[in-house]
Design an enzyme around this catalytic site. Sequence first.
Site, PDB file in Angstrom:
ATOM      1  N   SER A 186       0.796  -1.232   0.000  1.00  0.00           N
ATOM      2  CA  SER A 186       0.000   0.000   0.000  1.00  0.00           C
ATOM      3  C   SER A 186       0.822   1.272   0.000  1.00  0.00           C
ATOM      4  O   SER A 186       0.319   2.319  -0.402  1.00  0.00           O
ATOM      5  CB  SER A 186      -0.939   0.009   1.210  1.00  0.00           C
ATOM      6  OG  SER A 186      -0.200  -0.003   2.422  1.00  0.00           O
ATOM      7  N   HIS A 218      -5.279  -4.526  -1.665  1.00  0.00           N
ATOM      8  CA  HIS A 218      -5.142  -3.475  -2.674  1.00  0.00           C
ATOM      9  C   HIS A 218      -5.135  -4.040  -4.100  1.00  0.00           C
ATOM     10  O   HIS A 218      -4.707  -3.352  -5.030  1.00  0.00           O
ATOM     11  CB  HIS A 218      -3.880  -2.661  -2.417  1.00  0.00           C
ATOM     12  CG  HIS A 218      -3.969  -1.830  -1.177  1.00  0.00           C
ATOM     13  ND1 HIS A 218      -4.508  -0.561  -1.163  1.00  0.00           N
ATOM     14  CD2 HIS A 218      -3.619  -2.105   0.107  1.00  0.00           C
ATOM     15  CE1 HIS A 218      -4.474  -0.076   0.063  1.00  0.00           C
ATOM     16  NE2 HIS A 218      -3.938  -0.992   0.856  1.00  0.00           N
ATOM     17  N   LYS A 239     -12.019  -1.269  -0.432  1.00  0.00           N
ATOM     18  CA  LYS A 239     -11.170  -0.498  -1.340  1.00  0.00           C
ATOM     19  C   LYS A 239     -11.812  -0.498  -2.735  1.00  0.00           C
ATOM     20  O   LYS A 239     -12.743   0.256  -2.973  1.00  0.00           O
ATOM     21  CB  LYS A 239      -9.749  -1.035  -1.292  1.00  0.00           C
ATOM     22  CG  LYS A 239      -9.137  -0.810   0.098  1.00  0.00           C
ATOM     23  CD  LYS A 239      -7.768  -1.362   0.244  1.00  0.00           C
ATOM     24  CE  LYS A 239      -7.171  -1.004   1.598  1.00  0.00           C
ATOM     25  NZ  LYS A 239      -7.945  -1.522   2.765  1.00  0.00           N
TER      26      LYS A 239
END
Length: 427
Positions: A218, A246, A276
Amino acid sequence: MRGDADASPGGPGTDGRRRDAPDADRGFDPRARLAEREREGLRRDLTPVETVGARSRIAADPGGDPPTFDGDEQLVFAANDYLGLAGDDRVQQAAADAAREVGTGSGASRLVTGDTPTHRALERDLAAVKGTERALAFSSGYATNVGVISALDPDVVFSDELNHASIIDGCRQTGAESVVYDHCDAADLRAKMRERAEHGPARNRDESWLVLTDSVFSMDGDVAPLPAICDAVEEFGAWLMVDEAHATGLYADGGGIVQRDGLEDRVHVQMGTLSKALGSQGGYVAGSEELIEHLLNAARSFVFSTGLAPPAAGAAREALRIAREDDAHRERLWENVARLRDGLEAAGYQVWGESQILPVVVGDRDDAMVLAERLRDHDVVAPGIRPPTVPEGTSRIRVAPMATHTETGIDRCLAAFREAGRELGLV
């Protein structure tokens, strides 16, 4: 009489302490802790936004009062809503439908009465995307990592040095011996596993080993070399757990790096988030039938937490459907990523990573924080990241484009970086 009562044994005196208080003070002093953060330049404040999306107005930390949104609209390049689905009408409608049909909350742990058809439908879809027998939804990504790692209870963990804090905390809860290997270095992982095998305790053949890595990191935006890591894991008979927080939703059929690299049969535990690219809230783990049955019985953060809110589960399921069936969002995201990267590098910035996360490395922590402030002056929100979140000398601006950013918005972001960088002498 009130004064007499206050001064009685057990009541507070004029100094604010109870008369029967011990001589030692073992309480907490939040003010002092805040002051220490202030001295170290690490204190942060809340900055409410008007809407979750590619652009918004920003308000100062409101404390207990309603935030006041005034001033110009600002472009947000700091969100992890990579596909821009948090504001998608279809996703919002799915959340509303789940709230109306099931309820706004689960009402209990999934093992009590909090298990609903909405949760099961989401988990079936996640398992299909991840190529596993089953999946299990948690209330957050953090709860997923901590719960899964502690429930597996390995004897030894081999962890990438830049793994997410939730992985580190999960390792701490197990009491396992932790071996940290160099970032994204499968050769160092193999060397450390060989060292343990050859020189560890005599019982090491019976030890359980768990290798842990993010797929997309990240803060650096780079991608773990999963095929090489799988080779090392298989050589020593260990298990591999990959955090796809992610990456989930950003590759073909809504998958992550594990799917991109065709490694579904070589990764024992696939973890990810719903908060996300899927624009919702929560986390998940995917794996074999036996693994999921074990976790729903042994992962304390699942067993003892109220089930994921049905609106979040409904929204995540619809977002996953869109990620699987609609290539347009992914294509726009990657176009925006390329446009931003090319423009930042052309402006003279050093940009790390190979994913949708673009770390613009400045180096000095003060320079990075001032650059973030100047970008805000140009109506661009992109956070400065400094130690201890990242190593000393690598302070940066973390730029995260979204599929919903327009070409005009991307150009405005690049112009802000150019102007702010020139003002500060960074480019």
